[in-house]
Design a protein around this motif. Structure first.
Motif, mmCIF file in Angstrom:
data_model
loop_
_atom_site.group_PDB
_atom_site.id
_atom_site.type_symbol
_atom_site.label_atom_id
_atom_site.label_comp_id
_atom_site.label_asym_id
_atom_site.label_seq_id
_atom_site.Cartn_x
_atom_site.Cartn_y
_atom_site.Cartn_z
ATOM 1 N N UNK A 64 2.245 74.399 -1.613
ATOM 2 C CA UNK A 64 2.481 75.393 -2.665
ATOM 3 C C UNK A 64 3.942 75.704 -2.895
ATOM 4 N N UNK A 65 4.835 75.286 -1.972
ATOM 5 C CA UNK A 65 6.239 75.614 -2.156
ATOM 6 C C UNK A 65 6.444 77.109 -2.248
ATOM 7 N N UNK A 66 7.275 77.572 -3.204
ATOM 8 C CA UNK A 66 7.557 79.008 -3.313
ATOM 9 C C UNK A 66 6.506 79.804 -4.058
ATOM 10 N N UNK A 67 5.384 79.175 -4.415
ATOM 11 C CA UNK A 67 4.220 79.918 -4.858
ATOM 12 C C UNK A 67 4.046 80.144 -6.336
ATOM 13 N N UNK A 68 4.868 79.517 -7.189
ATOM 14 C CA UNK A 68 4.753 79.777 -8.621
ATOM 15 C C UNK A 68 3.459 79.222 -9.211
ATOM 16 N N UNK A 69 3.064 78.011 -8.779
ATOM 17 C CA UNK A 69 1.791 77.475 -9.269
ATOM 18 C C UNK A 69 0.615 78.256 -8.678
ATOM 19 N N UNK A 70 0.728 78.678 -7.430
ATOM 20 C CA UNK A 70 -0.334 79.464 -6.808
ATOM 21 C C UNK A 70 -0.572 80.753 -7.585
ATOM 22 N N UNK A 76 6.326 71.977 -19.894
ATOM 23 C CA UNK A 76 5.252 72.618 -20.640
ATOM 24 C C UNK A 76 3.934 71.892 -20.519
ATOM 25 N N UNK A 77 3.985 70.542 -20.479
ATOM 26 C CA UNK A 77 2.755 69.763 -20.344
ATOM 27 C C UNK A 77 2.052 70.075 -19.022
ATOM 28 N N UNK A 78 2.841 70.278 -17.969
ATOM 29 C CA UNK A 78 2.251 70.588 -16.668
ATOM 30 C C UNK A 78 1.613 71.970 -16.675
ATOM 31 N N UNK A 79 2.288 72.938 -17.260
ATOM 32 C CA UNK A 79 1.723 74.290 -17.334
ATOM 33 C C UNK A 79 0.403 74.279 -18.106
ATOM 34 N N UNK A 80 0.376 73.525 -19.201
ATOM 35 C CA UNK A 80 -0.848 73.453 -20.005
ATOM 36 C C UNK A 80 -1.984 72.802 -19.227
ATOM 37 N N UNK A 111 -4.313 66.391 -8.909
ATOM 38 C CA UNK A 111 -3.304 65.729 -8.084
ATOM 39 C C UNK A 111 -2.127 65.315 -8.957
ATOM 40 N N UNK A 112 -0.918 65.720 -8.570
ATOM 41 C CA UNK A 112 0.297 65.285 -9.245
ATOM 42 C C UNK A 112 1.080 64.333 -8.362
ATOM 43 N N UNK A 113 1.673 63.290 -8.963
ATOM 44 C CA UNK A 113 2.365 62.263 -8.170
ATOM 45 C C UNK A 113 3.401 61.562 -9.032
#
Length: 211
Positions: free
Chosen positions: A63-69, A41-45, A152-154
């Motif tokens: 982007x992987x399978x595109x959910x964040x895109x 949830x923190x990432x979505x926010x 950027x996420x890491x």
């Protein structure tokens, strides 16, 4: 699997290995990590808040399978998702009519210079070896307009230390070292975020502005 966003690699060797590894496990990845509801949830926010502050087209690197895109594209925003994995791109195109998706890597982004208002690189640059990360950051800097923003996420840890990611080898980064590398690529860090969920590696995120 770890909660990263997709895969990118360098132009020789690591691209092929990274792409092949994600191609081989694409169906498994999509099942376990291919929906926003499966993300923290923190990432979505954070990503939603960042998206809402962006002006201009966006790029989702790894982007992987595109959910964040798809989240970035909500409301008709212009977004391109890129990934080295052909299987990931195929899955994204099947699942989402918009936005657009294209196979590409972080060191050769298929958009013009200074054409993007925002770039998301969510747990994707972790697959670039330490000697190639500056090239990837410089390429992201190239495509961002002055004043554009990078999220950027890491995984936080000893800078440049390799670890066995669930799909293919990856590298930890410390916030201090990333801030140095970002400065060299023309960025100023504006925000830093950290969390450590039980049973997972320490997570980190940075928002950096293109000077």
């Amino acid at each position: 699997m770890s909660g990263d966003g997709g895969a990118v690699g360098s132009a020789a060797g690591p691209v092929t290995a990274t792409a092949a590894a994600y191609d081989a496990r694409a169906a498994e990845y999509v099942a376990h990590l291919g929906a926003l509801e499966q993300m923290a949830g923190e990432d979505r926010t954070l990503i939603t808040r960042w998206r809402d502050a962006i002006r201009g087209p966006m790029l989702d690197v790894g982007c992987g399978p595109g959910h964040w895109t798809a989240l970035l594209a909500a409301g008709g925003r212009e977004v391109l998702g890129v990934d080295v994995s052909a299987e990931m791109i195929s899955s994204a195109r099947v699942r989402w009519e918009t936005p657009k998706f294209r196979r590409a890597d972080a060191e050769g982004l298929p958009v013009p210079t200074a054409s993007r208002g925002g770039v998301l690189a969510w747990y994707s640059l972790i697959h670039l070896p330490p000697e190639r990360l500056p090239t990837g950051l410089a390429e992201i800097s190239r495509v961002l307009a002055p004043g554009g923003s990078l999220l950027l996420g890491f995984f936080r840890g000893e800078a440049g230390e390799r670890f066995e990611h669930a799909v293919t080898p990856a590298w930890y980064w410390s916030p201090e070292m990333l801030e140095e590398l970002l400065a060299e690529a023309g960025f100023a860090v504006e925000e830093g975020h950290a969390r450590h969920d039980p049973g997972s590696r320490p997570h980190g995120a940075m928002v950096a502005r293109r000077r």
